[in-house]
Design an enzyme around this catalytic site. Structure first.
Site, PDB file in Angstrom:
ATOM      1  N   GLY A  23      44.894  44.716  42.119  1.00 22.23           N
ATOM      2  CA  GLY A  23      46.259  45.231  42.459  1.00 22.23           C
ATOM      3  C   GLY A  23      46.244  46.973  43.007  1.00 22.23           C
ATOM      4  N   SER A  24      45.725  47.527  42.252  1.00 18.45           N
ATOM      5  CA  SER A  24      45.324  48.565  43.213  1.00 18.45           C
ATOM      6  C   SER A  24      44.952  48.845  45.191  1.00 18.45           C
ATOM      7  CB  SER A  24      45.100  49.538  42.739  1.00 18.45           C
ATOM      8  OG  SER A  24      44.953  50.729  43.244  1.00 18.45           O
ATOM      9  N   GLU A  44      44.498  45.438  28.379  1.00 18.48           N
ATOM     10  CA  GLU A  44      44.659  44.108  28.471  1.00 18.48           C
ATOM     11  C   GLU A  44      43.460  43.543  27.873  1.00 18.48           C
ATOM     12  OE1 GLU A  44      45.404  42.022  32.512  1.00 18.48           O
ATOM     13  OE2 GLU A  44      46.920  41.034  31.398  1.00 18.48           O
ATOM     14  N   LEU A  87      37.314  31.741  41.097  1.00 16.36           N
ATOM     15  CA  LEU A  87      36.704  31.101  39.573  1.00 16.36           C
ATOM     16  C   LEU A  87      36.841  30.014  39.715  1.00 16.36           C
ATOM     17  CD1 LEU A  87      36.507  33.445  37.286  1.00 16.36           C
ATOM     18  CD2 LEU A  87      34.242  32.720  37.846  1.00 16.36           C
ATOM     19  N   GLU A 120      52.114  40.988  41.265  1.00 15.11           N
ATOM     20  CA  GLU A 120      52.296  40.748  40.125  1.00 15.11           C
ATOM     21  C   GLU A 120      50.639  41.347  38.670  1.00 15.11           C
ATOM     22  OE1 GLU A 120      54.532  39.481  38.500  1.00 15.11           O
ATOM     23  OE2 GLU A 120      55.610  38.877  40.546  1.00 15.11           O
ATOM     24  N   GLY A 153      47.324  39.183  39.809  1.00 13.30           N
ATOM     25  CA  GLY A 153      45.350  39.039  39.714  1.00 13.30           C
ATOM     26  C   GLY A 153      45.998  40.287  38.849  1.00 13.30           C
ATOM     27  N   SER A 154      44.456  41.219  39.109  1.00 11.48           N
ATOM     28  CA  SER A 154      44.475  42.311  37.468  1.00 11.48           C
ATOM     29  C   SER A 154      44.775  44.074  38.707  1.00 11.48           C
ATOM     30  CB  SER A 154      42.863  42.917  37.630  1.00 11.48           C
ATOM     31  OG  SER A 154      42.596  43.256  38.706  1.00 11.48           O
ATOM     32  N   LYS A 167      44.710  33.052  49.486  1.00 10.07           N
ATOM     33  CA  LYS A 167      43.331  32.768  48.798  1.00 10.07           C
ATOM     34  C   LYS A 167      42.716  32.860  46.878  1.00 10.07           C
ATOM     35  CE  LYS A 167      39.928  35.921  47.444  1.00 10.07           C
ATOM     36  NZ  LYS A 167      39.490  34.872  46.365  1.00 10.07           N
ATOM     37  N   CYS A 180      49.281  36.716  32.016  1.00  7.86           N
ATOM     38  CA  CYS A 180      49.525  37.829  31.823  1.00  7.86           C
ATOM     39  C   CYS A 180      50.477  38.861  30.920  1.00  7.86           C
ATOM     40  CB  CYS A 180      50.141  37.952  33.726  1.00  7.86           C
ATOM     41  SG  CYS A 180      51.572  36.822  34.080  1.00  7.86           S
TER      42      CYS A 180
END
Ligand code: NAD
Length: 499
Positions: free
Chosen positions: A236-237, A388, A182, A253, A231-232, A178, A287
């Protein structure tokens, strides 16, 4: 207008509900493509195809050498199509063309590298263990983990796909990929390449779609064995929570706010080069960007002055334009976030050394451009120092001792990367050992190699990509233990009691 469909079980198809998403060129703000927007039902079809291909198809049962042949063919095709793929990546993501060419070459290198590891895995075979109890023999084998849900971000669309697909396919897994909504375009081409190179149906499936629908459905699907996410931190959480329900394997990551420590004995030109590369490369949408630079006080004023001069000279414009080194950000929403971060920093008392939230001059009136920005004098407990930004925004602070530099560098919930610069290599080694980060650069920032592990300490993630560590992410370890003795085990049934 380019069009993109889903790729499920070896065939291109529309999304079930017929929904489409626009893809925007960040330099012109024009829609240049439309791709299918997968819903949960489409994701389910893709996962089922991957499940069938894993449970009954040939791919997991091939030797490593046979799989390597397909991966090498993918690498060859990537190199043959390098220019076209790089141009597609620029239209999708905005990055300067030389960077996009670099990404395509790196993606090809990644497929070659994991082809090599797949071949080595054949030679490696089972590992025999020496057990203290001589009645038993035991061997350890490794087998593919199963169906992988790979969810990737927009900053390196093709390369992030390669970092996941190459080791997963080399290991014998099947995959549902996936890409970010964007930047879905290069993933479509990569899937086309994989199919032409000989991946059997169902081995590599593509679902383009929104995170909250397609991404969430993939994370929650019961037939997925492993989630590989980049991703962010916030997403991620969520992915980890979804994985927890079925105890899926998960590697994450995530983001960073990586420090670069510059000691006063560093050669100033060398420091300038790596500081700028560390934060303005890919418009700072990296990142591992070294977005916090700590400069030893005797060098601070001079280095900051030179930085401001050099940064003002960075050529900004469409990534397609010759000589441009800073393209547009990926989207309007990313531009809004970066501008808001700069405005907030200034409102909270930081000074603007270079750049700012205004549209940079000479960029016309279209495109998501922001000037390369340097911020100083911020409080070290401020938002801009801690969080970030994911844009070309550098925070700079001074330090007076090695101990202070380390304390400031490590004072972060992130721990993806860090860098140290000094002519004193012993000091560099000492500092590298004490930095709380999964990747540490000495006298440079950002170079990344397929052979070396990639991943973060603390809230920057779980697990490692790349290198043999990245391969092991996609393997289950199995012990096979045999009782070799002819003597009875004699626990429930004692000698003489047998029929
Ligand atoms: P993001 O978290 O918004 O999106 C990443 C992917 O997750 C996209 O494909 C998105 O569609 C999907 N997604 C969104 N919501 C979801 C959900 N609820 N369930 C499942 N999937 C969902 O991140 P982004 O904005 O695309 O990328 C930027 C972030 O990625 C930054 O924080 C950056 O640091 C991080 N990043 C990390 C690395 C690394 O190697 N550590 C590399 C690149 C980017």
């Amino acid at each position: 207008m380019l069009r993109g469909q889903l790729f499920i079980d070896g065939a291109w198809c529309a999304a079930h509900a017929g929904a489409l998403m626009d893809v925007i060129d960040p330099a012109s703000e024009q829609v240049f493509a439309q791709v299918a927007s997968a819903q949960a039902r489409d994701v389910d079809a893709a996962v089922r195809a991957a499940r069938r291909a894993f449970d009954t198809g040939p791919w997991p049962r091939l030797s490593g050498c046979e799989r390597a042949r397909v991966l090498r063919a993918m690498a060859v095709a990537l190199r043959e199509q390098l220019e076209a793929l790089a141009r597609l990546e620029v239209r999708d993501n905005g990055k300067p063309l030389p960077e996009a060419r670099w990404d395509v070459g790196d993606a090809a290198g990644c497929f070659e590298y994991y082809a090599g590891l797949a071949e080595q895995e054949d030679k490696r075979g089972a590992e025999h263990l020496d057990l203290p109890d001589g009645r038993f023999s035991s061997r350890v084998t490794r087998q593919p983990v199963g169906v992988v849900g790979a969810i990737i971000p927009w900053n390196y669309p093709l390369l992030m796909a390669a970092w996941k697909l190459a080791p997963a396919l080399a290991a014998g897994c099947t995959v549902v990929l996936k890409p970010s909504e964007l930047t879905p375009m290069s993933a479509l081409e990569l899937v086309r390449i994989g199919h032409a190179a000989g991946l059997p149906p169902g081995v590599l499936n593509l679902v383009t779609g929104l995170g909250a629908t397609a991404g969430q459905a993939l994370s929650e699907h019961k037939s997925v064995d492993k989630l590989a996410f980049t991703g962010s931190l916030a997403t991620g959480s969520k992915v980890m929570q979804a994985a927890a329900r079925d105890i899926k394997r998960v590697s994450l990551e995530l983001g960073g706010k990586s420090p670069l420590i510059v000691f006063a004995d560093t050669e100033i030109e060398q420091a300038l080069e790596w500081i700028m590369f560390g934060i303005f490369w890919n418009q700072g949408q990296v990142c591992s960007a070294t977005s916090r630079v700590l400069i030893e006080r005797p060098l601070y004023a001079k280095l900051l002055e030179r930085l401001a001069q050099e940064v003002a000279r960075i050529p900004i414009g469409s990534g397609m334009k010759e000589g441009v080194l800073l393209g547009p950000l990926v989207s309007q929403s990313q531009l809004d976030k970066v501008r808001a971060a700069i405005t907030r920093a200034v409102q909270e008392g930081a000074s603007l050394v270079s750049g700012g939230s205004e549209r940079p001059p000479g960029c016309g009136d279209k495109g998501y451009f922001v000037a390369p920005t340097i911020i100083a004098d911020m409080r070290l407990d401020s938002w801009i120092w801690a969080e970030e930004v994911f844009g070309p925004v550098l925070c700079v602070a001074a330090f007076d001792s090695e101990e202070e530099a380390l304390r400031l560098a490590n004072d972060s919930r992130f721990g993806l990367a860090a860098a140290v610069m000094s002519r004193d290599l012993e000091r560099c080694d000492r500092v590298a050992a004490a930095l709380q980060a999964g990747v540490v650069w000495i006298n440079c920032s950002q170079p990344t190699f397929c052979e070396a592990p990639w991943g973060g300490f603390k809230q920057s993630g779980i697990g490692r990509e790349l290198g043999r560590w990245g391969f092991e992410n996609y393997l289950e370890i199995k012990q096979i233990t045999r009782y070799d003795s002819r003597a009875p085990w004699a626990w429930y049934i004692q000698a003489g009691q047998r029929d």
